[in-house]
Motif scaffolding. Structure first.
Motif, PDB file in Angstrom:
ATOM      1  N   ASP A 112       0.809  -1.223   0.000  1.00 59.41           N
ATOM      2  CA  ASP A 112       0.000   0.000   0.000  1.00 59.41           C
ATOM      3  C   ASP A 112       0.843   1.275   0.000  1.00 59.41           C
ATOM      4  O   ASP A 112       0.328   2.376  -0.261  1.00 59.41           O
ATOM      5  CB  ASP A 112      -0.987   0.010   1.162  1.00 59.41           C
ATOM      6  CG  ASP A 112      -0.327   0.063   2.540  1.00 59.41           C
ATOM      7  OD1 ASP A 112       0.881   0.361   2.632  1.00 59.41           O
ATOM      8  OD2 ASP A 112      -1.028  -0.202   3.525  1.00 59.41           O
ATOM      9  N   LEU A 113       2.135   1.153   0.314  1.00 59.01           N
ATOM     10  CA  LEU A 113       3.092   2.267   0.281  1.00 59.01           C
ATOM     11  C   LEU A 113       2.702   3.419   1.214  1.00 59.01           C
ATOM     12  O   LEU A 113       3.194   4.540   1.069  1.00 59.01           O
ATOM     13  CB  LEU A 113       3.271   2.804  -1.151  1.00 59.01           C
ATOM     14  CG  LEU A 113       3.907   1.827  -2.139  1.00 59.01           C
ATOM     15  CD1 LEU A 113       3.899   2.414  -3.545  1.00 59.01           C
ATOM     16  CD2 LEU A 113       5.326   1.465  -1.726  1.00 59.01           C
ATOM     17  N   LYS A 114       1.854   3.143   2.185  1.00 58.06           N
ATOM     18  CA  LYS A 114       1.400   4.202   3.081  1.00 58.06           C
ATOM     19  C   LYS A 114       2.554   4.812   3.866  1.00 58.06           C
ATOM     20  O   LYS A 114       2.662   6.041   3.993  1.00 58.06           O
ATOM     21  CB  LYS A 114       0.346   3.647   4.046  1.00 58.06           C
ATOM     22  CG  LYS A 114      -0.217   4.673   5.012  1.00 58.06           C
ATOM     23  CD  LYS A 114      -1.292   4.058   5.904  1.00 58.06           C
ATOM     24  CE  LYS A 114      -1.838   5.075   6.900  1.00 58.06           C
ATOM     25  NZ  LYS A 114      -2.887   4.461   7.771  1.00 58.06           N
ATOM     26  N   MET A 115       3.418   3.938   4.391  1.00 57.92           N
ATOM     27  CA  MET A 115       4.543   4.448   5.185  1.00 57.92           C
ATOM     28  C   MET A 115       5.533   5.192   4.307  1.00 57.92           C
ATOM     29  O   MET A 115       6.060   6.246   4.692  1.00 57.92           O
ATOM     30  CB  MET A 115       5.237   3.298   5.914  1.00 57.92           C
ATOM     31  CG  MET A 115       6.294   3.755   6.891  1.00 57.92           C
ATOM     32  SD  MET A 115       5.553   4.745   8.220  1.00 57.92           S
ATOM     33  CE  MET A 115       7.013   5.189   9.156  1.00 57.92           C
ATOM     34  N   ALA A 116       5.800   4.681   3.116  1.00 55.14           N
ATOM     35  CA  ALA A 116       6.743   5.355   2.225  1.00 55.14           C
ATOM     36  C   ALA A 116       6.256   6.745   1.851  1.00 55.14           C
ATOM     37  O   ALA A 116       7.041   7.702   1.789  1.00 55.14           O
ATOM     38  CB  ALA A 116       6.971   4.513   0.973  1.00 55.14           C
ATOM     39  N   ARG A 117       4.951   6.880   1.614  1.00 56.52           N
ATOM     40  CA  ARG A 117       4.405   8.203   1.280  1.00 56.52           C
ATOM     41  C   ARG A 117       4.546   9.154   2.467  1.00 56.52           C
ATOM     42  O   ARG A 117       4.899  10.339   2.286  1.00 56.52           O
ATOM     43  CB  ARG A 117       2.933   8.072   0.874  1.00 56.52           C
ATOM     44  CG  ARG A 117       2.717   7.325  -0.417  1.00 56.52           C
ATOM     45  CD  ARG A 117       1.231   7.230  -0.754  1.00 56.52           C
ATOM     46  NE  ARG A 117       0.976   6.243  -1.786  1.00 56.52           N
ATOM     47  CZ  ARG A 117       1.114   6.451  -3.091  1.00 56.52           C
ATOM     48  NH1 ARG A 117       1.495   7.638  -3.536  1.00 56.52           N
ATOM     49  NH2 ARG A 117       0.848   5.479  -3.961  1.00 56.52           N
ATOM     50  N   ARG A 118       4.289   8.660   3.670  1.00 58.52           N
ATOM     51  CA  ARG A 118       4.387   9.530   4.846  1.00 58.52           C
ATOM     52  C   ARG A 118       5.842   9.888   5.143  1.00 58.52           C
ATOM     53  O   ARG A 118       6.134  11.021   5.539  1.00 58.52           O
ATOM     54  CB  ARG A 118       3.717   8.876   6.049  1.00 58.52           C
ATOM     55  CG  ARG A 118       2.213   8.683   5.885  1.00 58.52           C
ATOM     56  CD  ARG A 118       1.534   8.404   7.202  1.00 58.52           C
ATOM     57  NE  ARG A 118       1.542   9.582   8.058  1.00 58.52           N
ATOM     58  CZ  ARG A 118       1.073   9.597   9.324  1.00 58.52           C
ATOM     59  NH1 ARG A 118       0.577   8.487   9.853  1.00 58.52           N
ATOM     60  NH2 ARG A 118       1.111  10.710  10.040  1.00 58.52           N
ATOM     61  N   GLU A 119       6.746   8.931   4.949  1.00 58.71           N
ATOM     62  CA  GLU A 119       8.169   9.243   5.139  1.00 58.71           C
ATOM     63  C   GLU A 119       8.637  10.248   4.084  1.00 58.71           C
ATOM     64  O   GLU A 119       9.413  11.160   4.385  1.00 58.71           O
ATOM     65  CB  GLU A 119       8.997   7.964   5.070  1.00 58.71           C
ATOM     66  CG  GLU A 119       8.887   7.085   6.302  1.00 58.71           C
ATOM     67  CD  GLU A 119      10.229   6.843   6.962  1.00 58.71           C
ATOM     68  OE1 GLU A 119      10.893   7.841   7.343  1.00 58.71           O
ATOM     69  OE2 GLU A 119      10.599   5.667   7.088  1.00 58.71           O
ATOM     70  N   ALA A 120       8.171  10.079   2.853  1.00 55.82           N
ATOM     71  CA  ALA A 120       8.539  11.035   1.807  1.00 55.82           C
ATOM     72  C   ALA A 120       8.009  12.422   2.137  1.00 55.82           C
ATOM     73  O   ALA A 120       8.709  13.434   1.953  1.00 55.82           O
ATOM     74  CB  ALA A 120       8.013  10.560   0.455  1.00 55.82           C
ATOM     75  N   ALA A 121       6.768  12.494   2.637  1.00 55.63           N
ATOM     76  CA  ALA A 121       6.198  13.790   3.023  1.00 55.63           C
ATOM     77  C   ALA A 121       6.984  14.406   4.171  1.00 55.63           C
ATOM     78  O   ALA A 121       7.201  15.631   4.214  1.00 55.63           O
ATOM     79  CB  ALA A 121       4.732  13.612   3.416  1.00 55.63           C
ATOM     80  N   THR A 122       7.420  13.570   5.103  1.00 51.13           N
ATOM     81  CA  THR A 122       8.197  14.054   6.247  1.00 51.13           C
ATOM     82  C   THR A 122       9.524  14.646   5.797  1.00 51.13           C
ATOM     83  O   THR A 122       9.905  15.756   6.208  1.00 51.13           O
ATOM     84  CB  THR A 122       8.443  12.898   7.233  1.00 51.13           C
ATOM     85  OG1 THR A 122       7.185  12.360   7.660  1.00 51.13           O
ATOM     86  CG2 THR A 122       9.228  13.362   8.440  1.00 51.13           C
TER      87      THR A 122
END
Length: 270
Positions: free
Chosen positions: A189-199
């Motif tokens: 789902d790449l949810k964590m990767a998207r949030r880390e990228a946003a961070t």
């Protein structure tokens, strides 16, 4: 070659401060070893060749580093997470003027790795036992050129090492054009990767992502390398082409693609 008189690695399971680790011979390499920590593959070491990186995500990190710095640059590196010190060994060989500190939470694991593998001695590579966030907070401003975060508890990075607060702390420790590189393990789902990228995008002017196409299309669990810098990042004519080589070809996303990928995701907070 190993140091004369250094103990040879021995296959087996060993008790460490955070549980157990297992050292096993690489069945495909005469001098290769695989380190598992609490059942999870952590590192691969080729005793005779520090430039060999079997884990693809480590090759991607190395490619980003090599695209930015040359062998004679006096690179100051902070590794958050040690394992078997595969990347510190690589950087010491590829960038012999580098000075590196490896932060490892597990003191017994650090002791075993020093015993088993021919790690360059301080000041080339120094292992500091401690918790990554606490150690980072203790470091001087602008004292590092490169920070590599590769810390896992099981299949995930501990939350305190993923937040805006920690990312800002890492940025404080970096030189003005330094690079912050993180290894994000994520599900399809790449949810964590998207949030880390946003961070990371919230803290740095430039971002980049390296991962294999199947991962970026949400088809499997795997690793996403996310980078941030206020200086040049992911440049060099051969970088994107080089990442397409190897056993698992990878794509390089530049800042505009990363920010589109992270659009709508909330940065992680403490």
């Amino acid at each position: 070659m190993p140091r004369q008189g250094a103990p040879a690695p021995v296959a087996g399971e060993f008790t460490i401060d955070t549980g157990t680790c297992e050292l096993e011979p690489d069945p495909y390499s005469t001098n290769g070893w695989v380190l598992r920590v609490n059942g999870v593959p952590s590192s691969h070491i080729d005793i005779d060749d520090p430039l060999r990186l079997d884990f693809e995500y480590m090759r991607w990190i190395a490619a980003l580093v090599d695209a930015r710095w040359g062998p004679s640059d006096r690179l100051r590196v902070l590794h958050l997470g040690g394992g078997a010190c595969s990347l510190p060994r690589y950087i010491a060989a590829a960038h012999p003027a580098a000075r590196q500190v490896v932060v490892e939470l597990d003191g017994k694991l650090a002791e075993l790795v020093r015993q088993w593998f021919d790690l360059p001695r301080a000041p080339l590579v120094r292992i500091r036992v401690g918790e990554a966030r606490e150690v980072t907070r203790s470091l001087s401003e602008a004292s590092r050129d490169l920070i590599i975060r590769d810390v896992f508890a099981g299949s995930r990075t501990p939350h305190p090492l993923t937040t805006v607060g920690f990312t800002q702390e890492a940025k404080r420790v970096l030189a003005a054009d330094g690079i912050y590189l993180v290894n994000c393990g994520d599900s399809p789902d790449l949810k964590m990767a998207r949030r880390e990228a946003a961070t990371i995008a919230s803290a740095f002017a430039n971002t980049a992502i390296v991962a294999d196409p199947a991962m970026l299309k949400g088809r499997r669990y795997g690793n996403v390398i996310i980078a941030g810098s206020d200086g040049p990042l992911g440049e060099g004519p051969g970088l994107a082409r080089g990442l397409l080589g190897g056993g698992v070809p990878a794509h390089l996303w530049h800042d505009d693609q990363v920010r589109r990928f992270a659009a709508g995701a909330q940065p992680l907070t403490d």
